[in-house]
Design a protein around this motif. Structure first.
Motif, PDB file in Angstrom:
ATOM      1  N   LEU A 122     -14.365   1.999   3.168  1.00  0.00           N
ATOM      2  CA  LEU A 122     -14.205   3.178   2.323  1.00  0.00           C
ATOM      3  C   LEU A 122     -12.834   3.837   2.507  1.00  0.00           C
ATOM      4  N   SER A 123     -12.390   4.025   3.749  1.00  0.00           N
ATOM      5  CA  SER A 123     -11.116   4.720   3.962  1.00  0.00           C
ATOM      6  C   SER A 123      -9.934   3.909   3.419  1.00  0.00           C
ATOM      7  N   SER A 124      -9.953   2.590   3.601  1.00  0.00           N
ATOM      8  CA  SER A 124      -8.854   1.779   3.073  1.00  0.00           C
ATOM      9  C   SER A 124      -8.888   1.738   1.541  1.00  0.00           C
ATOM     10  N   ALA A 125     -10.056   1.744   0.955  1.00  0.00           N
ATOM     11  CA  ALA A 125     -10.163   1.741  -0.512  1.00  0.00           C
ATOM     12  C   ALA A 125      -9.676   3.077  -1.080  1.00  0.00           C
ATOM     13  N   ARG A 126     -10.005   4.172  -0.425  1.00  0.00           N
ATOM     14  CA  ARG A 126      -9.529   5.489  -0.874  1.00  0.00           C
ATOM     15  C   ARG A 126      -8.003   5.573  -0.749  1.00  0.00           C
ATOM     16  N   LEU A 127      -7.472   5.055   0.357  1.00  0.00           N
ATOM     17  CA  LEU A 127      -6.027   5.059   0.554  1.00  0.00           C
ATOM     18  C   LEU A 127      -5.329   4.226  -0.527  1.00  0.00           C
ATOM     19  N   LYS A 128      -5.900   3.081  -0.854  1.00  0.00           N
ATOM     20  CA  LYS A 128      -5.339   2.237  -1.903  1.00  0.00           C
ATOM     21  C   LYS A 128      -5.369   2.959  -3.253  1.00  0.00           C
TER      22      LYS A 128
END
Length: 142
Positions: A122-128
């Protein structure tokens, strides 16, 4: 129309007239012109230059024709340059629109991926998704 007018002028100039004196008369505030001095009022003699010869008139006509041809050629070249510049600008605008549409689509996909991500990603997808929105804001303002 212009050619006809030039032909009439040339015909008039082809018959040389003797230079005459023209008189400008001012009488009771009105100005008139004539071949004879006025009886009452103020008369001023105006010298009329002799008419040019037909050869001079023909040479002047040829110079004017050459000038007209040159001006028409320059105008056509300027219009062609303007058309090419307009076409380049239209192509550039179309390319920019296409690029911005592609970036908007990538941002949408990144947001969809962030919405469907599990807790581990979730955190990497939000950052992307955030970075994709920043790229879109920089490349395509407004």
């Amino acid at each position: 129309m212009r050619t006809t007018m030039v032909a009439v002028i040339l015909c008039a100039l082809a018959h040389p007239l003797a230079a005459q004196t023209i008189y400008k008369c001012t009488s009771s505030g009105k100005v008139s012109y004539g071949e004879l001095p006025c009886a009452d009022g103020k008369a001023t003699a105006l010298a009329v230059p002799p008419a040019p010869s037909s050869a001079e008139a023909a040479a002047a006509l040829e110079r004017d024709k050459a000038l007209l041809a040159m001006l028409q050629k320059e105008r056509a070249a300027a219009m062609a340059r303007d058309d090419r510049a307009s076409q380049r600008a239209a192509r550039a605008a179309a390319g920019t629109r296409q690029k911005c549409n592609r970036l908007r689509l990538q941002e949408k996909w990144a947001q969809e991926d962030a919405a469907r991500a599990d807790k581990a990603t979730l955190s990497s997808a939000r950052l992307k998704a955030k970075r994709q929105a920043e790229v879109l804001a920089v490349q395509c303002p407004a």
